[in-house]
Write a protein that holds these residues in place. Structure first.
Motif, PDB file in Angstrom:
ATOM      1  N   ALA A   8     -12.106   2.107 -15.525  1.00 54.98           N
ATOM      2  CA  ALA A   8     -12.224   2.272 -14.080  1.00 54.98           C
ATOM      3  C   ALA A   8     -13.703   2.245 -13.719  1.00 54.98           C
ATOM      4  N   ASP A  47      -5.732  -0.113   0.916  1.00 56.55           N
ATOM      5  CA  ASP A  47      -5.858  -0.334  -0.525  1.00 56.55           C
ATOM      6  C   ASP A  47      -5.783   0.969  -1.312  1.00 56.55           C
ATOM      7  N   ASP A  49      -4.473   4.211  -2.972  1.00 54.75           N
ATOM      8  CA  ASP A  49      -3.204   4.841  -3.348  1.00 54.75           C
ATOM      9  C   ASP A  49      -3.405   6.153  -4.099  1.00 54.75           C
ATOM     10  N   ILE A  97      -5.575   5.657 -13.193  1.00 54.05           N
ATOM     11  CA  ILE A  97      -5.749   4.199 -13.121  1.00 54.05           C
ATOM     12  C   ILE A  97      -5.375   3.558 -14.452  1.00 54.05           C
ATOM     13  N   GLY A 100      -1.804   3.103 -14.997  1.00 48.31           N
ATOM     14  CA  GLY A 100      -1.140   2.169 -14.099  1.00 48.31           C
ATOM     15  C   GLY A 100      -0.483   2.828 -12.910  1.00 48.31           C
ATOM     16  N   ASN A 103      -4.337   2.058  -8.310  1.00 45.01           N
ATOM     17  CA  ASN A 103      -5.383   1.053  -8.478  1.00 45.01           C
ATOM     18  C   ASN A 103      -6.695   1.449  -7.811  1.00 45.01           C
ATOM     19  N   VAL A 104      -6.602   2.180  -6.709  1.00 48.00           N
ATOM     20  CA  VAL A 104      -7.793   2.568  -5.956  1.00 48.00           C
ATOM     21  C   VAL A 104      -7.685   4.038  -5.565  1.00 48.00           C
ATOM     22  N   ALA A 226     -11.978   2.332  -8.714  1.00 48.14           N
ATOM     23  CA  ALA A 226     -10.974   1.259  -8.764  1.00 48.14           C
ATOM     24  C   ALA A 226     -10.730   0.789 -10.191  1.00 48.14           C
ATOM     25  N   SER A 227      -9.596   0.131 -10.370  1.00 44.24           N
ATOM     26  CA  SER A 227      -9.256  -0.495 -11.644  1.00 44.24           C
ATOM     27  C   SER A 227     -10.192  -1.674 -11.893  1.00 44.24           C
ATOM     28  N   GLU A 229      -9.540  -4.731 -12.425  1.00 44.25           N
ATOM     29  CA  GLU A 229      -9.113  -5.919 -11.684  1.00 44.25           C
ATOM     30  C   GLU A 229      -9.594  -5.879 -10.243  1.00 44.25           C
ATOM     31  N   VAL A 230      -9.503  -4.715  -9.631  1.00 45.13           N
ATOM     32  CA  VAL A 230      -9.982  -4.563  -8.259  1.00 45.13           C
ATOM     33  C   VAL A 230     -11.508  -4.560  -8.232  1.00 45.13           C
TER      34      VAL A 230
END
Length: 393
Positions: A8, A47, A49, A97, A100, A103-104, A226-227, A229-230
Motif C-alpha cells: 500500500a 473511491d 471504501d 488493502i 483485498g 482499495n482506498v 491506496a492499493s 494498482e490505484v
C-alpha cells in the motif's frame, strides 16, 4: 512473516493549516481535509471504501463522519490510542488493502483544543475535587491530581539520574525543531531559539521548562492510502509503506521499568518487515509532546543505546544536514499540536519523500526512506507506540 512491503502507498495528504479555528467544527476541518487530500491524490470521495479516524471528542466518530460526508465505507476503524493512533491506522489500512477488503482508505483527525480552551494534559480530574469513581487505572491516579507534564517530568528526572542527561541536551531538541519551524510558514512559532533561551524559559514541571513542552493548537488533516494498482495512477509518486509496528505500555502491575517505552517493542516488527536498517533512515518524524519524549524514543527505536540519547541529540545532530534530521515541519514543540499529533508525522514524511521542498533549505537532501513514530498517552503511565517506515518510489 508475510511480506507487506509496498502492499500500500500514501497517495494524498492535506494538512489543515489553521492553528486557531473558533469558527469551524471538528467535522468541518476533517471534511475539508479529506476533500483536499483526495484532490492531492487525484481521487474522489466515491473511491474511498475505508475510513479511519480517532478523536478526543465522543461526537467525532467514524459513524458521524461518514454521515457528515455522505460516505458509505466498507471498513471503519475508530482505534484511539492517543497521539500514535494514526500510525496504528496506517498499519490497519495496509492489512485491509493487502487482504483485498478495500482499495482506498482515508485517515483523518481534527480537534479544537486551543479555541475550546482545553489545556491538554495540564491537569487531572483531582484538581476539581471529584476524582473518577469508575474502576479504571485512571481512578487510582487522578485522585492525586497527576498531570501529563508531571508524568513526563518524572521520566526526565529518572533519565537524568541514571545516565547524567543534562537540561542542555534536552534543550538541543527544542532548538533543532524550532530551526525547522523557522522554515515552515504555517508553524505557530518561527523565531529561532538557542539552548540558553530554553534554559531561561520558566519551569513547568521540574526539570521541564516551557520550551521543553509542546504547543496547544487547533488543527487536523487527512492522509489517503491506496492499493498498488490505484497508487500507480494517482497524481503524485507513491510513498510506499515498508514496515509497521504497534505496541502499548502500562504500569505492568508495578513491575515495569519506566525508562523503557513502547517504541522498544514497536520498532522491531517495523524494521524487520521493511528490510531496512537504522543507517538507511534519511529522516524521522518523532512524536515530540516534550523534549524527553524525543530523547527516549530515539533510544528505544534503536538509533542509540539506552542512556546515550543526550550525546546523540547534541551538536545539531537533529537538524537538516545532521546525522538524523527530525520533525522538519517544526513538530509539536513549535508548529502545531492539536491534542493528538501522529497524523502530521505521516504528512510531513510524505512531503519529504516526494521531495516537495526541493531547492529549499527545508528539504532533506536525497530523502528516500523516512521513519515515523507516534506516541499516545503518557510515558510515565499508559501509552501507545506506533512505528512506520516509508519509502520513496
Amino acid at each position: 512473516m508475510v511480506d507487506l512491503r509496498r502492499a500500500a502507498a500514501i497517495v494524498g495528504v492535506h494538512e489543515h493549516v489553521t492553528r486557531y479555528a473558533p469558527d469551524k467544527s471538528e467535522l468541518q476541518i476533517q471534511g475539508e481535509s479529506i476533500i483536499k487530500a483526495l484532490e492531492d491524490a487525484g481521487l474522489s470521495k466515491s473511491d474511498v471504501d475505508g475510513l479511519f479516524t480517532a478523536s478526543m471528542s465522543v461526537r467525532n466518530s467514524g459513524l458521524n463522519l461518514a454521515d457528515y460526508l455522505n460516505m458509505y465505507p466498507k471498513h471503519v476503524d475508530n482505534t484511539t490510542v492517543g497521539g500514535g493512533s494514526f500510525e496504528f491506522h496506517l498499519a490497519h489500512a495496509l492489512n485491509a488493502i493487502h487482504a483485498g477488503r478495500i482499495n482506498v482508505a482515508v485517515i483523518t483527525y481534527a480537534t479544537l483544543a486551543r479555541s475550546g480552551g482545553v489545556s491538554v494534559g495540564t491537569g487531572g480530574v483531582g484538581r476539581f475535587g471529584h476524582p473518577r469513581l469508575d474502576p479504571s487505572p485512571d481512578s487510582f491516579e487522578e485522585l492525586y491530581g497527576l498531570t501529563t507534564v508531571g508524568l513526563y517530568a518524572m521520566i526526565a528526572q529518572r533519565h537524568m539520574h541514571l545516565y547524567g542527561t543534562t537540561l542542555e541536551q534536552l534543550a538541543e531538541i527544542a532548538v533543532a525543531v524550532r530551526h525547522h519551524a523557522s522554515m515552515n510558514p504555517e508553524a505557530l512559532f518561527r523565531d529561532e531559539i538557542t539552548v540558553a533561551d530554553v534554559m531561561r524559559s520558566r519551569v513547568i514541571s521540574s526539570p521541564l521548562r516551557l520550551n521543553d513542552c509542546c504547543v496547544i493548537t487547533d488543527g487536523g488533516g487527512a492522509v489517503v492510502v491506496a492499493s498498488p494498482e490505484v497508487a500507480r495512477n494517482c497524481r503524485h509518486t507513491p510513498v510506499w509503506v515498508l514496515g509497521t509496528g504497534e505496541a502499548v505500555a502500562h504500569q505492568g502491575a508495578g513491575k515495569r521499568d519506566l525508562i523503557y517505552i513502547a517504541a522498544k517493542q514497536s520498532h522491531e516488527p517495523a524494521f524487520a518487515g521493511s528490510g531496512v536498517t537504522h543507517d538507511d533512515i534519511d529522516m524521522a518524524m518523532i512524536y515530540d509532546s516534550f523534549t524527553v519524549t524525543v530523547l527516549e524514543t530515539l533510544e528505544d527505536l534503536g538509533f542509540c543505546e539506552k542512556g546515550e540519547g543526550g550525546q546523540f541529540v547534541s551538536n545539531g545532530a537533529l537538524k537538516i544536514g545532521g546525522k538524523l534530521p527530525i520533525n522538519t515541519d517544526g513538530g509539536g514543540l513549535s508548529s502545531n499540536h492539536p491534542g493528538m499529533r501522529g497524523i502530521f508525522l505521516l504528512m510531513e514524511a510524505t512531503r519529504q519523500l516526494r521531495h516537495q521542498f526541493e531547492g529549499t533549505p527545508r528539504q532533506v537532501p536525497d530523502c528516500k526512506i523516512a521513519l515515523c513514530h507516534g506516541t499516545g498517552g503518557a510515558l510515565g503511565s499508559r501509552h501507545s507506540g506506533g512505528t512506520v517506515i516509508l519509502g520513496r518510489d
